[in-house]
Design a protein around this motif. Sequence first.
Motif, PDB file in Angstrom:
ATOM      1  N   MET A 189       0.830  -1.198   0.000  1.00 30.75           N
ATOM      2  CA  MET A 189       0.000   0.000   0.000  1.00 30.75           C
ATOM      3  C   MET A 189       0.864   1.246   0.000  1.00 30.75           C
ATOM      4  O   MET A 189       2.043   1.215   0.337  1.00 30.75           O
ATOM      5  CB  MET A 189      -0.909   0.001   1.221  1.00 30.75           C
ATOM      6  CG  MET A 189      -0.173   0.029   2.545  1.00 30.75           C
ATOM      7  SD  MET A 189      -1.268  -0.158   3.969  1.00 30.75           S
ATOM      8  CE  MET A 189      -1.766  -1.869   3.778  1.00 30.75           C
ATOM      9  N   PHE A 190       0.238   2.372  -0.391  1.00 22.34           N
ATOM     10  CA  PHE A 190       0.940   3.648  -0.412  1.00 22.34           C
ATOM     11  C   PHE A 190      -0.049   4.746  -0.062  1.00 22.34           C
ATOM     12  O   PHE A 190      -1.115   4.857  -0.669  1.00 22.34           O
ATOM     13  CB  PHE A 190       1.558   3.913  -1.785  1.00 22.34           C
ATOM     14  CG  PHE A 190       2.139   5.291  -1.934  1.00 22.34           C
ATOM     15  CD1 PHE A 190       3.311   5.634  -1.270  1.00 22.34           C
ATOM     16  CD2 PHE A 190       1.511   6.250  -2.706  1.00 22.34           C
ATOM     17  CE1 PHE A 190       3.837   6.906  -1.382  1.00 22.34           C
ATOM     18  CE2 PHE A 190       2.034   7.531  -2.826  1.00 22.34           C
ATOM     19  CZ  PHE A 190       3.202   7.859  -2.164  1.00 22.34           C
ATOM     20  N   VAL A 191       0.293   5.556   0.923  1.00 20.23           N
ATOM     21  CA  VAL A 191      -0.547   6.670   1.342  1.00 20.23           C
ATOM     22  C   VAL A 191      -0.053   7.949   0.668  1.00 20.23           C
ATOM     23  O   VAL A 191       1.093   8.359   0.863  1.00 20.23           O
ATOM     24  CB  VAL A 191      -0.525   6.834   2.872  1.00 20.23           C
ATOM     25  CG1 VAL A 191      -1.278   8.086   3.286  1.00 20.23           C
ATOM     26  CG2 VAL A 191      -1.123   5.609   3.539  1.00 20.23           C
ATOM     27  N   ASP A 192      -0.914   8.574  -0.138  1.00 22.32           N
ATOM     28  CA  ASP A 192      -0.590   9.809  -0.855  1.00 22.32           C
ATOM     29  C   ASP A 192      -1.427  10.931  -0.246  1.00 22.32           C
ATOM     30  O   ASP A 192      -2.519  11.234  -0.716  1.00 22.32           O
ATOM     31  CB  ASP A 192      -0.897   9.638  -2.344  1.00 22.32           C
ATOM     32  CG  ASP A 192      -0.565  10.877  -3.161  1.00 22.32           C
ATOM     33  OD1 ASP A 192      -0.043  11.851  -2.587  1.00 22.32           O
ATOM     34  OD2 ASP A 192      -0.842  10.880  -4.374  1.00 22.32           O
ATOM     35  N   GLU A 193      -0.905  11.530   0.823  1.00 24.91           N
ATOM     36  CA  GLU A 193      -1.659  12.563   1.533  1.00 24.91           C
ATOM     37  C   GLU A 193      -1.892  13.795   0.661  1.00 24.91           C
ATOM     38  O   GLU A 193      -2.944  14.434   0.756  1.00 24.91           O
ATOM     39  CB  GLU A 193      -0.931  12.948   2.813  1.00 24.91           C
ATOM     40  CG  GLU A 193      -0.901  11.847   3.858  1.00 24.91           C
ATOM     41  CD  GLU A 193      -0.304  12.306   5.170  1.00 24.91           C
ATOM     42  OE1 GLU A 193      -1.081  12.705   6.052  1.00 24.91           O
ATOM     43  OE2 GLU A 193       0.930  12.270   5.291  1.00 24.91           O
ATOM     44  N   ALA A 194      -0.927  14.139  -0.193  1.00 25.86           N
ATOM     45  CA  ALA A 194      -1.050  15.338  -1.018  1.00 25.86           C
ATOM     46  C   ALA A 194      -2.257  15.270  -1.949  1.00 25.86           C
ATOM     47  O   ALA A 194      -2.875  16.298  -2.256  1.00 25.86           O
ATOM     48  CB  ALA A 194       0.228  15.545  -1.827  1.00 25.86           C
ATOM     49  N   ILE A 253       4.037  -0.802  -3.833  1.00 23.50           N
ATOM     50  CA  ILE A 253       3.915   0.474  -4.537  1.00 23.50           C
ATOM     51  C   ILE A 253       4.938   1.466  -3.995  1.00 23.50           C
ATOM     52  O   ILE A 253       5.176   1.535  -2.787  1.00 23.50           O
ATOM     53  CB  ILE A 253       2.498   1.061  -4.335  1.00 23.50           C
ATOM     54  CG1 ILE A 253       1.422   0.046  -4.708  1.00 23.50           C
ATOM     55  CG2 ILE A 253       2.322   2.358  -5.112  1.00 23.50           C
ATOM     56  CD1 ILE A 253       0.052   0.375  -4.148  1.00 23.50           C
ATOM     57  N   ALA A 254       5.536   2.254  -4.896  1.00 21.69           N
ATOM     58  CA  ALA A 254       6.399   3.366  -4.500  1.00 21.69           C
ATOM     59  C   ALA A 254       6.111   4.540  -5.434  1.00 21.69           C
ATOM     60  O   ALA A 254       5.531   4.372  -6.508  1.00 21.69           O
ATOM     61  CB  ALA A 254       7.874   2.971  -4.574  1.00 21.69           C
ATOM     62  N   GLU A 255       6.535   5.737  -5.031  1.00 21.34           N
ATOM     63  CA  GLU A 255       6.286   6.941  -5.817  1.00 21.34           C
ATOM     64  C   GLU A 255       7.580   7.714  -6.002  1.00 21.34           C
ATOM     65  O   GLU A 255       8.404   7.787  -5.077  1.00 21.34           O
ATOM     66  CB  GLU A 255       5.252   7.822  -5.121  1.00 21.34           C
ATOM     67  CG  GLU A 255       4.871   9.068  -5.916  1.00 21.34           C
ATOM     68  CD  GLU A 255       3.949   9.998  -5.147  1.00 21.34           C
ATOM     69  OE1 GLU A 255       2.990  10.515  -5.744  1.00 21.34           O
ATOM     70  OE2 GLU A 255       4.196  10.209  -3.942  1.00 21.34           O
ATOM     71  N   ASP A 256       7.768   8.316  -7.180  1.00 21.09           N
ATOM     72  CA  ASP A 256       8.927   9.179  -7.389  1.00 21.09           C
ATOM     73  C   ASP A 256       8.536  10.638  -7.165  1.00 21.09           C
ATOM     74  O   ASP A 256       7.373  10.955  -6.880  1.00 21.09           O
ATOM     75  CB  ASP A 256       9.562   8.947  -8.764  1.00 21.09           C
ATOM     76  CG  ASP A 256       8.669   9.393  -9.933  1.00 21.09           C
ATOM     77  OD1 ASP A 256       7.696  10.154  -9.708  1.00 21.09           O
ATOM     78  OD2 ASP A 256       8.936   8.964 -11.075  1.00 21.09           O
ATOM     79  N   ALA A 257       9.506  11.539  -7.293  1.00 23.18           N
ATOM     80  CA  ALA A 257       9.272  12.951  -6.988  1.00 23.18           C
ATOM     81  C   ALA A 257       8.284  13.603  -7.943  1.00 23.18           C
ATOM     82  O   ALA A 257       7.660  14.620  -7.599  1.00 23.18           O
ATOM     83  CB  ALA A 257      10.602  13.705  -7.026  1.00 23.18           C
TER      84      ALA A 257
END
Length: 213
Positions: free
Chosen positions: A32-37, A81-85
């Motif tokens: 999982m990945f939390v994307d607060e923005a 899951i991962a996220e880049d800049a």
Amino acid sequence: GTGEVVKIAPDRRTVTTFIAPESTQPIGKTGMFVDEANDAYWVCTVATDFSVASELRRYDLATGALAHTIALTSGGICNDIAEDAAGNLYITDSFIGIERLPAGASALESWLTDVSLQPVHQGAFAVDGIVLDQSDFYVDNLDTGAIVRVHLNDDGTPGTPVVQAGVALSAPDGIRLLAHGKLVAAESSIDTLSEIDVDNDAGARVILSNRLD
């Protein structure tokens, strides 16, 4: 296994239901990945009976309501899951490699396939957890026990995968970034949490806890 997701409050004692148990497959939740923005909760889902294809899901972070479902390109197993800049998401497919969801897109695309990310044993789960440390991705291979580094090039393409020397894990099932050059990995076959130093060519592993189940 039930599809339920819970939230643990900052006091580490209060637990509440975020996503209620589900009845329609795929219900199993993996990475999982939390994307607060962007008020988004991303999660990989897998059918607990393997009756339907795995998928990437986006839930509303405030309400837990399901917002989108996205199919994998190969029909494989969505694992982490991962996220880049730039806001692109990277999803591990445990049988194939890594897929990417460009920021703002609604469909996954193949990003990297390589033998180092795939299983040695037929039908086994391979590439699993994924983290980004500055401009390097680190992924673990559940089947081989390897940690693999993949450089994120400036143009968004992957570099040549490199297996980390000096590190052999026992069924690593999930990794997280502890600090620059340091990972923590759950070694599922020996019930340990280990710290992995990947900031040098030799590599190093220290067991933090052997009390996992």
